[in-house]
Scaffold this motif. Structure first.
Motif, mmCIF file in Angstrom:
data_model
loop_
_atom_site.group_PDB
_atom_site.id
_atom_site.type_symbol
_atom_site.label_atom_id
_atom_site.label_comp_id
_atom_site.label_asym_id
_atom_site.label_seq_id
_atom_site.Cartn_x
_atom_site.Cartn_y
_atom_site.Cartn_z
ATOM 1 N N PRO B 59 0.794 -1.236 0.000
ATOM 2 C CA PRO B 59 0.000 0.000 0.000
ATOM 3 C C PRO B 59 0.827 1.286 0.000
ATOM 4 O O PRO B 59 0.364 2.305 -0.503
ATOM 5 N N GLU B 60 2.044 1.235 0.554
ATOM 6 C CA GLU B 60 2.829 2.473 0.625
ATOM 7 C C GLU B 60 3.878 2.580 -0.477
ATOM 8 O O GLU B 60 4.703 3.490 -0.476
ATOM 9 N N ALA B 61 3.857 1.627 -1.419
ATOM 10 C CA ALA B 61 4.873 1.645 -2.476
ATOM 11 C C ALA B 61 4.615 2.782 -3.464
ATOM 12 O O ALA B 61 3.480 3.256 -3.616
ATOM 13 N N GLN B 62 5.683 3.208 -4.121
ATOM 14 C CA GLN B 62 5.592 4.281 -5.120
ATOM 15 C C GLN B 62 5.395 3.728 -6.528
ATOM 16 O O GLN B 62 4.768 4.356 -7.363
ATOM 17 N N ASN B 63 5.988 2.560 -6.782
ATOM 18 C CA ASN B 63 5.811 1.948 -8.099
ATOM 19 C C ASN B 63 6.121 0.463 -8.033
ATOM 20 O O ASN B 63 7.003 0.032 -7.280
ATOM 21 N N VAL B 64 5.355 -0.304 -8.778
ATOM 22 C CA VAL B 64 5.511 -1.762 -8.809
ATOM 23 C C VAL B 64 5.445 -2.208 -10.262
ATOM 24 O O VAL B 64 4.506 -1.855 -10.988
ATOM 25 N N LYS B 65 6.456 -2.952 -10.674
ATOM 26 C CA LYS B 65 6.520 -3.410 -12.058
ATOM 27 C C LYS B 65 6.795 -4.908 -12.074
ATOM 28 O O LYS B 65 7.465 -5.436 -11.191
ATOM 29 N N VAL B 66 6.284 -5.582 -13.099
ATOM 30 C CA VAL B 66 6.526 -7.010 -13.287
ATOM 31 C C VAL B 66 7.433 -7.152 -14.506
ATOM 32 O O VAL B 66 7.168 -6.533 -15.546
ATOM 33 N N SER B 67 8.468 -7.974 -14.385
ATOM 34 C CA SER B 67 9.450 -8.058 -15.490
ATOM 35 C C SER B 67 8.890 -8.778 -16.707
ATOM 36 O O SER B 67 9.526 -8.824 -17.748
ATOM 37 N N LEU B 68 7.708 -9.319 -16.585
ATOM 38 C CA LEU B 68 7.118 -10.116 -17.648
ATOM 39 C C LEU B 68 6.117 -9.279 -18.425
ATOM 40 O O LEU B 68 5.328 -8.545 -17.846
ATOM 41 N N GLY B 69 6.136 -9.425 -19.733
ATOM 42 C CA GLY B 69 5.169 -8.685 -20.531
ATOM 43 C C GLY B 69 5.469 -8.913 -21.988
ATOM 44 O O GLY B 69 6.008 -9.944 -22.363
ATOM 45 N N LEU B 70 5.199 -7.933 -22.797
ATOM 46 C CA LEU B 70 5.510 -8.091 -24.210
ATOM 47 C C LEU B 70 6.988 -7.837 -24.429
ATOM 48 O O LEU B 70 7.571 -6.930 -23.825
ATOM 49 N N GLY B 71 7.583 -8.622 -25.301
ATOM 50 C CA GLY B 71 9.008 -8.506 -25.551
ATOM 51 C C GLY B 71 9.405 -7.085 -25.913
ATOM 52 O O GLY B 71 8.801 -6.449 -26.765
ATOM 53 N N GLY B 72 10.438 -6.599 -25.248
ATOM 54 C CA GLY B 72 10.972 -5.301 -25.587
ATOM 55 C C GLY B 72 10.203 -4.124 -25.029
ATOM 56 O O GLY B 72 10.611 -2.985 -25.186
ATOM 57 N N ARG B 73 9.079 -4.365 -24.348
ATOM 58 C CA ARG B 73 8.328 -3.236 -23.812
ATOM 59 C C ARG B 73 8.546 -3.051 -22.314
ATOM 60 O O ARG B 73 7.838 -2.309 -21.657
#
Lengths: 387, 387
Positions: B59-73
């Motif tokens: 809840p207090e995080a500023q940003n959360v990203k997942v390394s998985l997704g479309l290639g190169g994006r």
């Protein structure tokens, strides 16, 4: 069995490292990476006094906390340095042995990316090892090693293929006609069938005991005790029957038909830690023709009354082994809430005075944690299968 | 061997899920928990199109990203809801099969607390499984199961007790006089000896092939290839000798003395994925009296020139199996940088045309990932030990 349920709940709730009550001391700067770190990871570290030091990279985080620290003080709060790296040292030394922990990063629960993971508290947790003064008995040494085999056995009662791990002693494959006794060894609440190998080093303890000629070689079988649907406080609803069916009707016949076992009652034992001890007591007392040896590790007590009201127990059971970490016996901690306290040592002594083979062991300066159980297995193994 | 080094580096760098190049589509709301989630965890989820949905509490995080997704994006960026929970869905469908990933939370690298962990990229990573249309061949089914045994073998050359996992087929324990051929099967860079069981389901693939009568039962041995000190780009410094010593002088003799193997050359194979294929090529070509079957899975190519300049190869080696994921062969991706490109299919065909038993397999719609290698093992196993 209502009392037993409450007793198991009581020991179960004494989880978490309860640190030594020591006076403040100067922290010695001889920190080294924990032996349970992932390959190449420098943190967490441990010093010669048992302090733990943590280092977490999260430059934009607002707060980072480690669940491990002094008992009752809420863990170790890390502070951010100018480089954006969070560091901190436990307020005091931790008990020797293995401790589970996790991080709280900005309100979220994450594992420390520096450590290996261990299944406890119904999740894969971070783990740290404070080197014990007697760590040699579970060390990886240049002795003959047994195998830990993953088996998948059919379980019609649950409609699944279930997993177990089977330790076979070093000589098992060299002696293709020999047969071996079997110990069924259960994990605790929140854990699973991986715990006794990963956290407990059961295989290394056995390898070392066998190499030293201190125990008869035997097989150990570790499977999931189906305990994790039971939340603390909800134990009253726990039903042993589904797991008893898996154990008695499915797993034991599979093991006896796929391994070279001695499959008669005098060559079968069951033991468990914490809620696994609770399960052990329920299953062995109800199946005296199946098990001859019983071990409860921080998992309840066996009283004279238990034995006297169980027909056949004195004739069929060859050993009642009960152990605790010393900190579990301090300050009334072993007392079940809302119930008259039972003293497990007094129970064991009364049973012994009555002429029964009762053994009581206390692990020095440990709590409801794996060093207590590693030591308990070391004490229990040489007492088994004395025929 | 300089060319082989560069080729291995090239295939190694094609890591990460390269998603299908599909037109934008409506996301179907039939998401279900990934089969690789920790017990009781609802997220991450996968839908019938192969989209992945993530949910992280911080809840207090500023940003959360997942390394998985479309290639190169650059992965999937999560957004915070009013409840303090971060959620997001991959921009497009992911390829079928297993994918490694991790989170970036406020600049720190953490695992998704919802998933099991898998050793890759020299760390225990999160994993997610996009159900494959042909998943049945590696599914846990109600067929007889072999065992996966952890062994600890002495290694004088490295001064340690090293770990390997050994698959023995279901019938191994029922037939105490039978002996079996052995496949030595290596993981890739960043992985370790756990990969072929955990990510690859090698044991289930074998159980299912054997139950269907599609392969001769054999033993598989999986150990750590000592590859992880090699960073991408630094392959020029890789020296096969330390691992070759462990494999040839230590592991193979241990396996042959502790398991009921057929220990002659015609009954021993070696295969590996990615950098494990590179190791396989180096070790087998230098030890033709030890191995009769060779498999390179997304791990290089065997050319007519390789064979012609290796005395004895045509007589002693019974199979050269080479495979790739189809996406590795698209758009020149299999070409080593700074080197003339070799076409592994053309190499395999030329070798076959020369009269050698060369087999080339391409896994449809997969990249440099485990579904390619699961399928490759399924294809390779029936071709082994044809005597």
């Amino acid at each position: 069995m209502k009392y037993a349920l409450a007793a198991a709940a009581a020991v179960m709730l004494i989880a978490g490292p309860i640190s030594a009550q020591t006076a403040p001391q100067t922290v010695v700067e001889d920190f080294k990476p924990s032996s349970l770190n992932q390959p190449g990871q420098a943190y967490p570290q441990v010093n010669s006094q048992g302090y733990a030091r943590f280092r977490i990279v999260a430059p934009e985080a607002q707060n980072v906390k480690v669940s491990l620290g002094l008992g009752g003080r809420g863990g170790t709060v890390l502070t951010k340095g100018a480089d954006g790296v969070w560091t901190g040292t436990s307020e005091g030394p931790l008990d020797e042995g293995f401790h589970y922990y996790h991080l709280t990063v900005d309100g979220g629960t994450f594992n420390d990316p520096g450590t290996l993971n261990f299944y406890g508290s119904i999740r894969w947790e971070s783990g740290i090892e404070i080197p014990a003064h007697d760590a040699d008995f579970y060390a990886l040494k240049d002795v003959p090693h047994g195998r830990v085999s993953q088996i998948l056995f059919p379980s019609p009662s649950t409609g699944t293929q279930r997993r177990a791990f089977v330790y076979t002693p070093p000589e098992y494959d060299k002696n293709p006609s020999a047969r071996y006794p079997v110990l069924y060894l259960q994990h605790g609440w929140g854990e699973d069938e991986t715990a006794w190998s990963n956290q407990g080093h059961a295989n290394l303890i056995m390898d070392n005991l066998i190499a030293a000629g201190k125990t008869r070689p035997f097989i150990i079988v570790m499977t999931y005790g189906m305990t994790n649907d039971v939340r603390p406080g909800g134990l009253g609803s726990f039903d042993i029957k589904p797991f008893q069916t898996v154990m008695i009707d499915e797993l034991i016949p599979y093991v006896d038909s796929h391994f070279r076992t001695l499959s008669d009652q005098p060559h079968r034992a069951m033991a468990g830690l914490s809620m696994g001890g609770f399960e052990t007591k329920l299953i062995t007392f109800a199946n005296l023709d199946t098990f001859a040896y019983i071990g409860l590790l921080s998992g309840g007590t066996i009283s004279l009354d238990d034995v006297n009201k169980t027909p056949g127990f004195r004739d069929k059971v060859k050993l009642a082994f009960v152990s605790f970490g010393s900190r579990e016996l301090e300050g009334g901690r072993a007392g079940p809430p809302g119930q008259p306290r039972q003293d497990p040592r007094a129970n064991a002594e009364a049973l012994k005075a009555s002429g029964f083979n009762s053994v009581f062991y206390v692990s020095p300066n440990t709590a409801h944690e794996f060093l207590s159980w590693r030591r308990s297995l070391r004490e229990l193994a040489p007492l088994l299968f004395k025929d």
